[in-house]
Write a protein that holds these residues in place. Structure first.
Motif, PDB file in Angstrom:
ATOM      1  N   LEU A  13       0.810  -1.207   0.000  1.00 24.74           N
ATOM      2  CA  LEU A  13       0.000   0.000   0.000  1.00 24.74           C
ATOM      3  C   LEU A  13       0.851   1.267   0.000  1.00 24.74           C
ATOM      4  O   LEU A  13       0.496   2.270  -0.611  1.00 24.74           O
ATOM      5  CB  LEU A  13      -0.949   0.001   1.203  1.00 24.74           C
ATOM      6  CG  LEU A  13      -1.962  -1.145   1.236  1.00 24.74           C
ATOM      7  CD1 LEU A  13      -2.844  -1.034   2.464  1.00 24.74           C
ATOM      8  CD2 LEU A  13      -2.819  -1.160  -0.031  1.00 24.74           C
ATOM      9  N   ALA A  14       1.993   1.214   0.669  1.00 28.60           N
ATOM     10  CA  ALA A  14       2.847   2.401   0.758  1.00 28.60           C
ATOM     11  C   ALA A  14       3.911   2.439  -0.337  1.00 28.60           C
ATOM     12  O   ALA A  14       4.395   3.510  -0.691  1.00 28.60           O
ATOM     13  CB  ALA A  14       3.531   2.447   2.130  1.00 28.60           C
ATOM     14  N   GLU A  15       4.286   1.272  -0.853  1.00 24.97           N
ATOM     15  CA  GLU A  15       5.378   1.199  -1.814  1.00 24.97           C
ATOM     16  C   GLU A  15       4.979   0.365  -3.024  1.00 24.97           C
ATOM     17  O   GLU A  15       5.550  -0.693  -3.276  1.00 24.97           O
ATOM     18  CB  GLU A  15       6.627   0.583  -1.161  1.00 24.97           C
ATOM     19  CG  GLU A  15       7.077   1.261   0.117  1.00 24.97           C
ATOM     20  CD  GLU A  15       8.129   0.451   0.840  1.00 24.97           C
ATOM     21  OE1 GLU A  15       8.940  -0.213   0.163  1.00 24.97           O
ATOM     22  OE2 GLU A  15       8.139   0.475   2.080  1.00 24.97           O
ATOM     23  N   ASP A  16       4.005   0.828  -3.760  1.00 27.72           N
ATOM     24  CA  ASP A  16       3.600   0.117  -4.970  1.00 27.72           C
ATOM     25  C   ASP A  16       4.658   0.344  -6.039  1.00 27.72           C
ATOM     26  O   ASP A  16       4.683   1.379  -6.684  1.00 27.72           O
ATOM     27  CB  ASP A  16       2.237   0.624  -5.439  1.00 27.72           C
ATOM     28  CG  ASP A  16       1.739  -0.119  -6.665  1.00 27.72           C
ATOM     29  OD1 ASP A  16       2.417  -1.074  -7.087  1.00 27.72           O
ATOM     30  OD2 ASP A  16       0.683   0.246  -7.195  1.00 27.72           O
ATOM     31  N   TRP A  17       5.520  -0.643  -6.214  1.00 21.33           N
ATOM     32  CA  TRP A  17       6.655  -0.427  -7.120  1.00 21.33           C
ATOM     33  C   TRP A  17       6.246  -0.372  -8.581  1.00 21.33           C
ATOM     34  O   TRP A  17       7.023  -0.048  -9.455  1.00 21.33           O
ATOM     35  CB  TRP A  17       7.726  -1.488  -6.889  1.00 21.33           C
ATOM     36  CG  TRP A  17       7.762  -2.674  -7.804  1.00 21.33           C
ATOM     37  CD1 TRP A  17       8.543  -2.814  -8.905  1.00 21.33           C
ATOM     38  CD2 TRP A  17       7.038  -3.913  -7.678  1.00 21.33           C
ATOM     39  NE1 TRP A  17       8.359  -4.053  -9.471  1.00 21.33           N
ATOM     40  CE2 TRP A  17       7.435  -4.755  -8.736  1.00 21.33           C
ATOM     41  CE3 TRP A  17       6.086  -4.393  -6.767  1.00 21.33           C
ATOM     42  CZ2 TRP A  17       6.922  -6.037  -8.912  1.00 21.33           C
ATOM     43  CZ3 TRP A  17       5.596  -5.663  -6.943  1.00 21.33           C
ATOM     44  CH2 TRP A  17       6.002  -6.461  -8.000  1.00 21.33           C
ATOM     45  N   LEU A  18       4.974  -0.631  -8.856  1.00 19.06           N
ATOM     46  CA  LEU A  18       4.492  -0.587 -10.238  1.00 19.06           C
ATOM     47  C   LEU A  18       3.799   0.731 -10.573  1.00 19.06           C
ATOM     48  O   LEU A  18       3.443   0.983 -11.713  1.00 19.06           O
ATOM     49  CB  LEU A  18       3.489  -1.728 -10.459  1.00 19.06           C
ATOM     50  CG  LEU A  18       3.993  -3.119 -10.093  1.00 19.06           C
ATOM     51  CD1 LEU A  18       2.833  -4.092 -10.082  1.00 19.06           C
ATOM     52  CD2 LEU A  18       5.044  -3.581 -11.060  1.00 19.06           C
ATOM     53  N   ILE A  19       3.608   1.584  -9.564  1.00 20.62           N
ATOM     54  CA  ILE A  19       2.708   2.714  -9.707  1.00 20.62           C
ATOM     55  C   ILE A  19       3.135   3.704 -10.790  1.00 20.62           C
ATOM     56  O   ILE A  19       2.305   4.351 -11.412  1.00 20.62           O
ATOM     57  CB  ILE A  19       2.547   3.434  -8.354  1.00 20.62           C
ATOM     58  CG1 ILE A  19       1.219   4.184  -8.280  1.00 20.62           C
ATOM     59  CG2 ILE A  19       3.702   4.370  -8.079  1.00 20.62           C
ATOM     60  CD1 ILE A  19       0.036   3.306  -8.150  1.00 20.62           C
ATOM     61  N   ASN A  20       4.426   3.839 -11.030  1.00 24.18           N
ATOM     62  CA  ASN A  20       4.880   4.830 -12.001  1.00 24.18           C
ATOM     63  C   ASN A  20       5.069   4.257 -13.389  1.00 24.18           C
ATOM     64  O   ASN A  20       5.491   4.957 -14.309  1.00 24.18           O
ATOM     65  CB  ASN A  20       6.193   5.464 -11.522  1.00 24.18           C
ATOM     66  CG  ASN A  20       5.990   6.276 -10.257  1.00 24.18           C
ATOM     67  OD1 ASN A  20       4.988   6.965 -10.133  1.00 24.18           O
ATOM     68  ND2 ASN A  20       6.915   6.168  -9.321  1.00 24.18           N
ATOM     69  N   GLN A  21       4.798   2.979 -13.555  1.00 26.87           N
ATOM     70  CA  GLN A  21       4.938   2.382 -14.871  1.00 26.87           C
ATOM     71  C   GLN A  21       3.697   2.687 -15.720  1.00 26.87           C
ATOM     72  O   GLN A  21       2.652   3.086 -15.210  1.00 26.87           O
ATOM     73  CB  GLN A  21       5.157   0.872 -14.753  1.00 26.87           C
ATOM     74  CG  GLN A  21       6.452   0.535 -14.001  1.00 26.87           C
ATOM     75  CD  GLN A  21       6.740  -0.953 -14.027  1.00 26.87           C
ATOM     76  OE1 GLN A  21       6.236  -1.658 -14.881  1.00 26.87           O
ATOM     77  NE2 GLN A  21       7.549  -1.418 -13.111  1.00 26.87           N
ATOM     78  N   THR A  22       3.833   2.497 -17.006  1.00 29.81           N
ATOM     79  CA  THR A  22       2.775   2.856 -17.946  1.00 29.81           C
ATOM     80  C   THR A  22       1.443   2.200 -17.590  1.00 29.81           C
ATOM     81  O   THR A  22       1.349   0.992 -17.449  1.00 29.81           O
ATOM     82  CB  THR A  22       3.189   2.441 -19.374  1.00 29.81           C
ATOM     83  OG1 THR A  22       4.453   3.030 -19.664  1.00 29.81           O
ATOM     84  CG2 THR A  22       2.167   2.923 -20.387  1.00 29.81           C
ATOM     85  N   GLU A  23       0.432   3.032 -17.419  1.00 35.46           N
ATOM     86  CA  GLU A  23      -0.947   2.580 -17.187  1.00 35.46           C
ATOM     87  C   GLU A  23      -1.081   1.605 -16.020  1.00 35.46           C
ATOM     88  O   GLU A  23      -1.964   0.745 -16.007  1.00 35.46           O
ATOM     89  CB  GLU A  23      -1.516   1.954 -18.472  1.00 35.46           C
ATOM     90  CG  GLU A  23      -1.589   2.929 -19.646  1.00 35.46           C
ATOM     91  CD  GLU A  23      -2.095   2.264 -20.905  1.00 35.46           C
ATOM     92  OE1 GLU A  23      -2.338   1.052 -20.863  1.00 35.46           O
ATOM     93  OE2 GLU A  23      -2.249   2.953 -21.919  1.00 35.46           O
TER      94      GLU A  23
END
Length: 486
Positions: free
Chosen positions: A238-248
């Protein structure tokens, strides 16, 4: 706990652990033993491994009583660094080896028992699916202990979930599967195992606990999953979504989750602008992160994908922010089905939970509600889903047909009338009337019992009359008892 028939190496390992249970912490011993199963597999499958790091060499030292935990930990570190597929899988072992016992001599005796138990088996020649299933089974046994670091979704529940979410995707050329609260990866791997052998499966998982992450990495290794197919990250989902900045948002075909129930989370107000929560416009409460996990998984789901998440029943009826999130999900037709599972089915909690299936592309806003709370078989202190139970649930889900006291298709208007409350008893009447009593048969049975009592009294009285007491007190006692029988 019900499992499939254990393999020979499982039985050998369990016997070895039982033989040294007085020397060490048994649960730690199980963790260490499962770590050494992965080491034995690496040694068996890498004949070019440096001789000093091989299982046969350490076996000889262990059998002679000279293998120390420090030497073993150093060897495991070396193997992990030299074999790409083993990167990081033994990071927890040094601490676990020391936790076996304060006594080095006892630790050496434990290592000897484990090494000798594993010695006859060549793990590299075993079928990956069989080997992996056996390892996952042992991790499940480990998780049954409250002190265990890992919580495992029971195999039958994992199979049910996997069968549901893979509908329509089993023959696909490529499928991506994501579990943001991966644990030991049993649910993630089961979903992959439900697809066709020809399907190229890509796994994505995140886990917050370091020790559990090591167990998960070993699970992937023993299932024969290529490192390039497994994308795993340690961190707070919840705090560190390592996918959040990837495309879509890197959408996935399948999302499966068994998050910690009722967990607290930061709920930073700025997160309301996070792409995972912005459409809903509200954050779940700090005291219950259940819907935070749900919205996280939903954000990462493809438009034509399927998601399954296990949740406490409170998510179905809690008011406040949870109620508004539930209304959003219902009005947007995102909830496909809710399946109420039996109590005492999961390790570490006796409460029942609900399996929620979500999809973004649906033909209606109706919700299939199944009350499977009685679909179980008692097995010691744990309830289990049998094949018959899971088949009934699965077929009901697939056919979507009403069944009194078990299944109901709730319309949007009906749900609105219930103020968006999805508590299962509101939609399924679980009351089952007692069978009608046959008064004639009951009267006949009562007469027959009275007749039998009369006959038994008469027989007992005749026996008492044959007694010949030798003193006054005994005579009076017998006479009193005879009078009571008359």
């Amino acid at each position: 706990m019900k499992h499939q028939t254990k393999t020979e190496w499982e039985r050998a390992l369990e016997a070895a652990i039982q033989s040294v249970r007085k020397l060490c912490d048994v649960e730690v011993c199980k963790e260490v033993a499962l770590g050494l199963v992965a080491y034995k597999f690496l040694s068996d499958s890498h004949p070019d491994l440096k001789r000093d790091w091989t299982f046969p060499l350490l076996l000889n030292r262990a059998s002679d009583g000279f293998l120390t935990t420090d030497e073993l930990a150093e060897t495991l570190r070396a193997v992990s660094l030299s074999v790409p597929a083993a990167d990081g899988i033994f990071d927890d072992m040094e601490e676990r080896l020391q936790a076996l016992s304060p006594s080095e001599d006892k630790r050496e005796d434990v290592l000897k028992a484990i090494f000798e138990a594993l010695a006859p088996f060549d793990f590299s020649k075993m079928n990956p699916a069989t080997r992996g299933a056996a390892y996952a089974r042992q991790v499940e046994v480990l998780s049954a202990n409250r002190k265990a670091p890992v919580s495992v979704t029971p195999a039958a529940v994992s199979e049910l979930i996997a069968t549901i979410v893979t509908q329509g995707k089993r023959e696909s050329a490529a499928v991506s599967i994501y579990d943001p609260t991966m644990g030991s990866a049993s649910l993630l791997l089961q979903a992959g195992a439900s697809l066709a052998e020809e399907t190229a499966v890509r796994y994505y998982g995140q886990e917050i606990d370091h020790r559990v992450m090591c167990i998960a990495r070993r699970n992937f290794l023993l299932h024969g999953i290529a490192p390039e197919a497994a994308h795993l990250k340690e961190g707070d989902t919840l705090a560190e979504d390592w996918l959040i900045n990837q495309t879509e948002g890197t959408p996935y075909d399948i999302v499966v989750m068994n998050p910690p129930y009722g967990a607290r989370w930061a709920a930073d107000p700025h997160l309301v602008y996070d792409p995972r929560f912005i459409d809903v416009g509200i954050l779940p409460p700090r005291t219950h992160a259940d819907n935070a996990f749900l919205l996280h998984g939903l954000y990462h789901l493809k438009d034509d994908g399927a998601m399954a998440i296990l949740l406490p029943h409170g998510v179905l009826f809690r008011s406040g922010p949870d109620g508004k999130i539930r209304q959003y999900l219902i009005e947007h037709g995102l909830i496909d089905a809710i399946i109420g599972l039996p109590a005492n089915l999961f390790y570490g909690t006796k409460i029942p939970c609900a399996l929620m299936i979500l999809k973004k592309q649906r033909q209606s806003q109706d919700i299939l509600i199944i009350d499977a709370s009685k679909e179980y078989e008692p097995n010691g202190r744990q309830n289990v889903l049998t094949k018959q139970n899971t088949q009934r649930i699965l077929q009901t889900y697939l056919h979507r047909e009403e069944e009194p006291h078990f299944c109901h298709i709730a319309t949007l208007d009906e749900i609105r009338a219930n103020d968006y409350n999805l508590n299962i008893p509101r939609y399924i009447d679980t009351f089952e009337p007692e069978p009608e009593c046959d008064l004639t048969a009951l009267t006949q049975e009562m007469d027959a019992r009275r007749q039998k009592i009369t006959e038994n009294k008469a027989e007992l009285l005749r026996a008492m009359q044959q007694l010949a007491p030798h003193d006054k007190d005994t005579t009076q006692a017998i006479q009193s008892f005879q009078n009571m029988l008359k």
